[in-house]
Design an enzyme around this catalytic site. Sequence first.
Site, PDB file in Angstrom:
ATOM      1  N   CYS A   8      -2.308  61.180  26.384  1.00 58.49           N
ATOM      2  CA  CYS A   8      -2.486  60.313  27.535  1.00 58.49           C
ATOM      3  C   CYS A   8      -1.246  59.420  27.614  1.00 58.49           C
ATOM      4  CB  CYS A   8      -3.753  59.489  27.350  1.00 58.49           C
ATOM      5  SG  CYS A   8      -4.433  58.916  28.905  1.00 58.49           S
ATOM      6  N   CYS A  84      -5.099  62.315  30.982  1.00 58.01           N
ATOM      7  CA  CYS A  84      -4.737  61.364  32.032  1.00 58.01           C
ATOM      8  C   CYS A  84      -5.141  61.943  33.384  1.00 58.01           C
ATOM      9  CB  CYS A  84      -3.254  61.037  31.983  1.00 58.01           C
ATOM     10  SG  CYS A  84      -2.188  62.464  31.897  1.00 58.01           S
ATOM     11  N   CYS A  92       2.029  62.192  32.763  1.00 59.38           N
ATOM     12  CA  CYS A  92       1.484  62.864  31.579  1.00 59.38           C
ATOM     13  C   CYS A  92       2.618  63.482  30.777  1.00 59.38           C
ATOM     14  CB  CYS A  92       0.509  63.959  31.985  1.00 59.38           C
ATOM     15  SG  CYS A  92      -0.966  63.319  32.787  1.00 59.38           S
TER      16      CYS A  92
END
Length: 156
Positions: A8, A84, A92
């Site tokens: 993330c 994400c 990302c």
Amino acid sequence: MKSVLFLCTGNSARSILAEAYLNHAARGRFRAFSAGSQPAGRVNPFAIELLQKSTLPTEGLRSKGWDEFALPGAPKMDFVFTVCDSAAAEACPVWPGHPVTAHWGVPDPAAVRGTDEDKRRAFKQAFTALARRADLFLALPLEKLERLALKKKLDL
């Protein structure tokens, strides 16, 4: 044992929740890790609170950069999942190498503004979505699936 890396941006909420859940639910079949492209430097307190209320271990959870897993001696990753939410236009990270990759976009609970209860609700929703995907992943007959078929099934 296969290794899974959850990526993330900040590695403070979603990827941490996914790491903790998969390590618990996999019962030794997988070892989960998490990292971020721009680590926040701390785990969000609402993530820790939710994991503790869910009786999941929080010891050792920390916000860290994904480059830590590209260093010599780092665990070899078999699976890399970004969590994400592309709809929120987050950046990302891209993982080098040849692990099976998939995107499990989940809205960022750390971005929620409002009361603490609003934030707790957002964290619970993110956790529930990630846990469901992890449970589906764990139910796959990984040893019988070819790489491309597996990738197609993982891209929920």
